[in-house]
Design an enzyme around this catalytic site. Structure first.
Site, mmCIF file in Angstrom:
data_model
loop_
_atom_site.group_PDB
_atom_site.id
_atom_site.type_symbol
_atom_site.label_atom_id
_atom_site.label_comp_id
_atom_site.label_asym_id
_atom_site.label_seq_id
_atom_site.Cartn_x
_atom_site.Cartn_y
_atom_site.Cartn_z
ATOM 1 C CB ALA A 28 -0.859 -0.003 1.264
ATOM 2 N N GLY A 38 0.580 -5.204 0.601
ATOM 3 C CA GLY A 38 -0.575 -5.291 -0.302
ATOM 4 C C GLY A 38 -0.223 -5.921 -1.637
ATOM 5 C CD GLU A 41 -2.465 -7.823 2.448
ATOM 6 O OE1 GLU A 41 -2.296 -6.646 2.084
ATOM 7 O OE2 GLU A 41 -3.015 -8.121 3.521
ATOM 8 C CD GLU A 80 1.352 -5.811 5.542
ATOM 9 O OE1 GLU A 80 2.164 -6.694 5.907
ATOM 10 O OE2 GLU A 80 0.663 -5.899 4.502
#
Ligand code: COA
Length: 260
Positions: A67, A111, A114, A134
């Site tokens: 992200a 992300g 993911e 994270e």
């Protein structure tokens, strides 16, 4: 075709290539990229000429480095929750009915990992690396990482990666089952396109139903999964592609699937 600023969309026959295009930010996913990625998938979903989609990152350094961390600064819990509960890129990937291949060309973090895990198959360059870092930012994976990584590699390994934030190389990712194939960086695109084209030759109806059936396996219990498999198997018998596939076998020729 719609125009996008942070992604590139290219059709190569029956295969579409969706490239996250922010190489100067290691293809980090900001709000615009997520929105455009989801819109591109909507476009590809409707396009009958597209049978398989390959997702990758621009440049030679990153698939997606997670992200966009800059967007986290100053964001409240409520705003973050609203951003995530809306229709996200992860939801668009998760509900995409055609085969999705993640072509992992570099950093595949947070992300990015993911997103790759939400795809159906992951093929990685030997230069790629993977992780859910994270925890180093004082947060946890929020794009499905805690759930999908655990299902792919088992609870112990998922715990280790998520609690340490450690980055692993492509070979290790392969050994633990996070990626299906590792190839030299120079062969990545050719090998991915070969795989994508091989899948694109199958019946699009059977592909969709097969994908649905396999995905049920990690989302239901065995009895429910087996029952739904029977329904989806039977549904194949309503397609012309099934007649063509069976006839081609009996006539000793290659089938021509039309997606009907
Ligand atoms: N969000 C926002 N910006 C990011 C980013 C991210 N996830 N990852 C990289 N960038 C930006 C950097 O801030 C830098 O921007 P700048 O040139 O304006 O300073 C640019 O991309 C290049 O990054 P840099 O760190 O210089 O590249 P590198 O090749 O040396 O290292 C990484 C690459 C991916 C190892 C490193 O950038 C990194 O650790 N990124 C964060 C990964 C992460 O924690 N992801 C999970 C987020 S929840």
């Amino acid at each position: 075709m719609a125009s996008y600023e942070t992604i590139l969309l290219e059709r190569r026959g029956a295969v579409a290539l969706l490239t996250i295009n922010r190489p100067e930010k290691r293809n980090a996913l900001n709000i615009q990229t997520r929105r455009e990625g989801a819109a591109a998938l909507d476009e590809l979903r409707e396009d009958e000429s597209v049978r398989v989609v390959v997702v990758t990152g621009a440049g030679d350094k990153a698939f997606i480095a997670g992200a966009d961390i800059a967007e986290f600064e100053g964001r409240t819990a409520n705003t973050q929750r609203e951003v995530m509960l809306g229709r996200s890129l992860f939801t668009a990937v998760d509900s995409f009915p055609k085969p999705l291949i993640a072509m992992v060309n570099g950093y595949c973090l947070g992300g990015g990992c993911e997103l790759a895990m939400a795809c159906d198959i992951r093929i990685a360059s030997d230069k790629a690396s993977f992780g859910q870092p994270e925890i180093n930012l004082g947060i946890i994976p929020g794009g499905g990482g805690t759930q999908r990584l655990t299902r792919l590699v088992g609870e112990g390994k998922a715990m280790e990666l998520i609690l340490t934030g450690d980055i692993i190389d492509a070979q290790t990712a392969h050994t633990i089952g996070l990626v299906q194939m590792v190839v030299p960086a120079s062969d990545l695109e050719a090998k991915t396109m070969e795989l994508a084209n091989r899948i694109a030759e199958k019946s699009p109806i059977a592909l969709r139903l097969a994908k649905e059936a396999v995905r049920i396996a990690s989302r239901s219990n065995l009895d429910e999964g087996l029952r739904r498999e029977v329904d989806l198997f039977a549904l194949c018998f309503s397609s012309e592609d099934k007649d063509e596939g069976v006839r081609a076998f009996l006539e000793k020729r290659k089938p021509q699937f039309k997606g009907r």
